[in-house]
Write a protein that holds these residues in place. Structure first.
Motif, PDB file in Angstrom:
ATOM      1  N   VAL A  90       1.392  -5.700   3.714  1.00 49.40           N
ATOM      2  CA  VAL A  90       1.253  -7.120   4.017  1.00 49.40           C
ATOM      3  C   VAL A  90      -0.210  -7.513   3.829  1.00 49.40           C
ATOM      4  N   THR A  91      -0.435  -8.632   3.135  1.00 51.46           N
ATOM      5  CA  THR A  91      -1.790  -9.123   2.893  1.00 51.46           C
ATOM      6  C   THR A  91      -1.858 -10.606   3.257  1.00 51.46           C
ATOM      7  N   LEU A  92      -2.919 -10.999   3.953  1.00 52.65           N
ATOM      8  CA  LEU A  92      -3.161 -12.400   4.277  1.00 52.65           C
ATOM      9  C   LEU A  92      -4.224 -12.934   3.334  1.00 52.65           C
ATOM     10  N   PHE A 119       5.214 -12.285  11.308  1.00 50.26           N
ATOM     11  CA  PHE A 119       4.862 -11.386  12.403  1.00 50.26           C
ATOM     12  C   PHE A 119       3.594 -10.600  12.086  1.00 50.26           C
ATOM     13  N   GLY A 120       3.555  -9.958  10.929  1.00 49.35           N
ATOM     14  CA  GLY A 120       2.425  -9.097  10.594  1.00 49.35           C
ATOM     15  C   GLY A 120       1.096  -9.826  10.543  1.00 49.35           C
ATOM     16  N   ASN A 121       1.121 -11.056  10.057  1.00 47.55           N
ATOM     17  CA  ASN A 121      -0.121 -11.814   9.880  1.00 47.55           C
ATOM     18  C   ASN A 121      -0.574 -12.568  11.119  1.00 47.55           C
ATOM     19  N   ALA A 126      -3.591  -6.849  12.236  1.00 49.86           N
ATOM     20  CA  ALA A 126      -3.605  -5.851  11.174  1.00 49.86           C
ATOM     21  C   ALA A 126      -4.120  -6.396   9.847  1.00 49.86           C
ATOM     22  N   THR A 127      -3.878  -7.678   9.575  1.00 50.36           N
ATOM     23  CA  THR A 127      -4.330  -8.257   8.304  1.00 50.36           C
ATOM     24  C   THR A 127      -5.597  -9.091   8.470  1.00 50.36           C
ATOM     25  N   GLY A 128      -6.183  -9.040   9.655  1.00 51.84           N
ATOM     26  CA  GLY A 128      -7.499  -9.635   9.858  1.00 51.84           C
ATOM     27  C   GLY A 128      -7.544 -11.131  10.055  1.00 51.84           C
ATOM     28  N   PRO A 280       5.693  -5.575  -1.533  1.00 57.24           N
ATOM     29  CA  PRO A 280       4.485  -6.242  -1.029  1.00 57.24           C
ATOM     30  C   PRO A 280       4.751  -7.670  -0.557  1.00 57.24           C
ATOM     31  N   ILE A 281       4.092  -8.023   0.537  1.00 60.16           N
ATOM     32  CA  ILE A 281       4.144  -9.384   1.083  1.00 60.16           C
ATOM     33  C   ILE A 281       2.738  -9.955   1.008  1.00 60.16           C
ATOM     34  N   ARG A 282       2.567 -11.044   0.264  1.00 67.37           N
ATOM     35  CA  ARG A 282       1.264 -11.714   0.189  1.00 67.37           C
ATOM     36  C   ARG A 282       1.417 -13.113   0.752  1.00 67.37           C
ATOM     37  N   THR A 283       0.833 -13.336   1.913  1.00 62.68           N
ATOM     38  CA  THR A 283       0.953 -14.615   2.608  1.00 62.68           C
ATOM     39  C   THR A 283      -0.280 -15.456   2.321  1.00 62.68           C
ATOM     40  N   VAL A 284      -0.077 -16.560   1.592  1.00 62.91           N
ATOM     41  CA  VAL A 284      -1.193 -17.399   1.150  1.00 62.91           C
ATOM     42  C   VAL A 284      -1.287 -18.638   2.038  1.00 62.91           C
TER      43      VAL A 284
END
Length: 335
Positions: A90-92, A119-121, A126-128, A280-284
């Protein structure tokens, strides 16, 4: 068709990632029921006094989920969430700085099956999030039903989850000092019934409550698109009008939660199970839409801002889709 088993020599790091995601899936699907069963069993045991004391606490604390919740930085920074992040990963993605003196409503799209990116972001560090957006405090909104479950409510509030009622959102957005972020999975649980790989259909055309509240409180609107959110699970075919979809819609109208019949992989094999695929999850996080406070917004005000929001969401998607592996012919569809 044979079962594809996981190899025995998988590195410990990857096994820990799978364990972290397994814990998350269990928490989402079964922890509330386990907490409720534990509460009932304790009430029927010699520990009934403990249950009575907790019930008193519950009565005193009943409104907390609608008044900003009770987050725990310790829980949000558990190392387990780092393994959860790396499983997919997961990436923010930040596109612009956000002023910490303002309040924001993040419209999160798509809902997906289990809102993994949300949830992850926004419920972990975890993704800052705090590093990328200093001075802002994220709150992911969740159905009020879950905050009525004893013990479970304490756990989910630790991550920053709050009730999705209007009063809860108004509480966050009315803070004059700013710095609050309300994250709303706009499509809601009904959109989860359409979550499957390749799906780009968003149920947002009739979702205008968050627009009205943004106007009432002058909160800035921020479109957020989570690329890969719908790729994590397969789902049984349930086209609109099918017997399964009618049943799912009926159950949702009764219980308030949808029941997507999803599947992906298992813990020790890759052929079936409820563990999400490693996609992969990329949350923009897009640019904020400036909103002028309008205490009594007209229907025209709401429609105008809603149209602008959909335009900005579409623009965000089109700007980043090639970067994350989508093709020219793939576009968002609003229903």
């Amino acid at each position: 068709m044979g079962i594809e088993f996981a190899p025995l020599n998988i590195p410990l790091r990857r096994r820990l990632q799978t364990a972290a995601v397994l814990q998350w899936v269990f928490s989402f699907l079964a922890l509330a029921q386990c907490c409720l069963a534990t509460f009932i069993l304790l009430a029927l045991s010699d520990w009934w006094m403990l249950v009575l004391l907790y019930a008193g606490w519950l009565w005193l604390d009943w409104d907390t989920p609608t008044c900003g919740g009770r987050r725990s930085q310790w829980v949000r920074t558990w190392s387990m969430w780092d393994y959860f992040r790396d499983y997919f990963p997961v990436t923010l993605v930040k596109t612009v700085d956000l002023d910490p003196k303002k309040n924001y409503i993040f419209g999160f799209h798509p809902h997906g099956v289990l809102v993994a990116g949300g949830f992850g972001n926004f419920c972990t560090e975890a993704t800052g999030f705090s590093r990328l957006f200093p001075g802002l405090t994220p709150h992911l909104l969740m159905l009020p039903f879950w905050f009525r479950v004893p013990l479970f409510r304490e756990y989910i509030m630790c991550g920053g989850l709050v009730s999705s009622t209007k009063s809860s959102l108004s509480y966050l957005m009315s803070r004059p000092e700013g710095g609050n972020v309300a994250v709303i999975a706009v499509g809601g649980s009904s959109e989860a019934l359409d979550a499957r790989p390749g799906a780009l259909m968003l149920q947002v055309r009739n979702k205008k409550g968050f627009i009205k509240l943004a106007l009432k409180h002058g909160a800035q609107l921020v479109p957020v698109f989570s690329f890969g959110e719908n790729e994590l699970f397969d789902q049984m075919e349930n086209p609109s009008g099918s017997p399964l979809r009618r049943l799912q819609n009926r159950l949702q109208s009764i219980m308030g939660v949808s029941l997507p019949l999803f599947h992906a992989r298992g813990v020790f094999q890759y052929s079936f199970g409820l563990i999400p695929y490693r996609k992969p999850i990329r949350t923009v996080v897009g640019q904020p839409i400036s909103v002028v406070q309008t205490p009594c917004p007209s229907s025209e005000d709401i429609e105008s801002l809603h149209k602008l929001y959909l335009d900005k969401l579409t623009e965000l998607f089109e700007q980043h889709k090639h970067e994350f592996g989508l093709e020219d012919h793939q576009h968002l569809t609003f229903t």
